[in-house]
Structure formats: C-alpha cells, structure tokens
Design an enzyme around this catalytic site. Structure first.
Site: not given
Ligand code: AMP
Length: 284
Positions: A33-35, A37, A61, A148, A176, A186
């Site tokens: 996770l980063h900003e 998410h 996927q 987005q 972001v 990621s």
C-alpha cells in the site's frame, strides 16, 4: 482492524453488518500500500459505516511473462497502514481458497477490454473482472472505491456492475502523485534512483496533450504526437501506447467533438518496468 482470511467468515460478517443496517465500502487492492491506496480507504471511511480493504495479488490477471511472482509484498506494513487509515477489516484470502483445483468460471467483458491495456495484456481484464466479482461476493459492499490511475479498469468494472445487475456504487478517486508528478504505484519499487528521477516525463507528456486540448486542438493525431514528442527521443523509454481517446468508450475519432471528455492514456516501459498513467480532460 480485524484481518480475515476465510471467504466464508467474511461473508458471515458482511451479512451481519447488512442486518444491522450498516453500509459497507470495499476497497480492492493488491497490497504494498501507498498513498494512492490510502486515499481510497480514507474516502471509503467518510462514505460508509464499515470499510473493508481487500488484499490479494490475483494470479489470473497476470500474463505468463508478467511480474506475478516478484510483485512486491509486505503484509505486516499493509496491515498497519490499512488500520491506521480507517479500514475496519482487511480481507486477505488465500490463493487456494479463491482458486481451488475445481474452478470452472470465467468472466469476459467485450468491447472496452479489447483496446489499450487489453490489446497488450489479453487476459488481464478477464482476471480483474473475475476477482473483483468474487471479492464483491465475499464483502457484499454498497460502494466500492477504485483509483483513476487504472482508468480503463474503472470502465470495465462499471460495465460489469451494470451488465450483471450488481447493486454497488462505483466511486473513482483521482490519481495520487509524487511531487514530480509520477503516479504512485507499487511497481515504482522496481525503479532505480535514476529511473525514478526521469519517470515523471510520462506525466509531463500527458500534460502536453492536455495543454493542446485546452488550447482548442481536437485533432487526435496532433494530440498523440505532442504527448510522445519528448519521450520518444529518450532511449530509456519504450512506448506501448501514448494516445488520446474518448473518455466514455475509448473510441478513436479522427477529431474529437468539443463536447467530448478526452482521456489521455499511457503505457510505457522504463527499463524493464511497465508504468501506466492517464490524464482526464473534461469538456467545458
Ligand atoms: P492495485 O493494488 O495496484 O491493484 O491498486 C488498487 C487500487 O488502488 C486500484 O483501484 C487502483 O486504481 C488504486 N490506485 C493505485 N495507485 C493509485 C494512485 N496513485 N492514486 C489513486 N489510486 C491508486
């Protein structure tokens, strides 16, 4: 925050929450996770009574030559970040429970999946649709929040929700970015310092396209040319696509209409790392 690993347990909790009249928001992620998410989790926190973040690196996927096995993972830190940023539950199922040996269901969405990402990653959106449908079956959300950053994915999910009569509101949050404009991802972990320094050129190219559209130009080829101008001179980048399309259906008219919302889409290799980004230009 409570971590749930079993689908059946998640369903019992979701059903009980529904019975209590609580609204549920689901935020699907592949972790690390980063900003980006975290902005989705924070929004979900505002909109629903209960926030369920899901964490699953979904094998269906990824294509055979893609980065499934080396996709970055950090479960401990993800738990910490999801909890601190407002998730009530982290649903992190096991691969063998999501895809047991006996498994015969596919979801294929035609049309919007066949271009851009779909043209280069033929099984990608089938895998995305399948796992998102399964995660919705486990978490039973009223709303689901997506970024987005994966613009085409949001069109695919909206199509699926509509076509399969899933009573879920899909919310799309802005991308972001780092200070230099590079979209948080990621996969940025794969970039070395020099690559990180110049990866912002992708977004800068997209912004050139935006500027041209805002100056009144609607010729698609002219827009596409300006976006690729700088990037194509730099041998470190390999462009898969850097193109404008109608934002609602990704179609490619020779000239956009003044009333068209336009999406500028990029997929670019920087070294061995494949980066995607986009810029949405809303008609005024
Ligand atoms: P992923 O873990 O990459 O599958 O992404 C999970 C969700 O986070 C998807 O809805 C992504 O579109 C979203 N997301 C990823 N990066 C960003 C970002 N930089 N800004 C906003 N949302 C993002």
């Amino acid at each position: 925050m409570i971590v749930i690993n079993k689908a059946s347990e998640m369903q019992v909790i979701a059903k009980s929450l529904q019975k209590q009249g609580k609204t549920i928001a689901c935020v699907p992620t592949m972790g690390f996770l980063h900003e980006g998410h975290l902005s989705l989790i924070a929004y979900a926190r505002e909109k629903a009574d209960v926030v369920i973040t899901t964490l699953f690196v979904n094998p269906t996927q990824f294509g055979p030559s893609e980065d499934f096995s080396k996709y970055p993972r950090d479960f401990e830190n993800d738990c910490k970040l999801a909890g601190e940023n407002g998730a009530d539950y982290l649903f992190a199922p096991q691969e063998k429970e999501m895809y047991p040996a006996e498994f015969n269901t596919n979801i294929h969405i035609s049309g919007v999946t066949e271009v851009f990402e779909g043209a280069f990653r033929p099984i990608h959106f089938d895998g995305v649709a399948l796992i998102v449908a399964k995660l919705f079956g486990c978490t039973m959300p009223d709303i689901a929040v997506f970024g987005q950053k994966d613009y085409q994915q949001t069109l695919v999910i909206k199509r699926m929700i509509h076509d399969l009569n899933m009573p879920i509101e899909i919310i799309v949050m802005p991308t972001v970015r780092m200070e230099n404009g590079l979209a948080k991802s990621s996969r940025n972990k794969y970039l070395d310092e020099k690559q990180l320094d110049k990866a912002d050129m992708i977004h800068k190219g997209l912004l050139e396209g935006r500027k041209l559209i805002e100056s009144g130009i609607r010729d698609r080829q002219e827009i596409d040319y300006i976006m690729a101008k700088e990037l194509s001179k730099d041998m470190d980048f390999r462009i898969q696509y850097l193109q404008s399309a109608k934002a609602d259906d990704l179609s490619l008219p020779d000239n956009f209409d003044k009333k068209d919302d336009i999406i500028l889409l990029a997929a670019v290799y920087l070294g061995n790392t494949r980066l995607i980004d986009n810029e949405l230009v809303i008609a005024r």
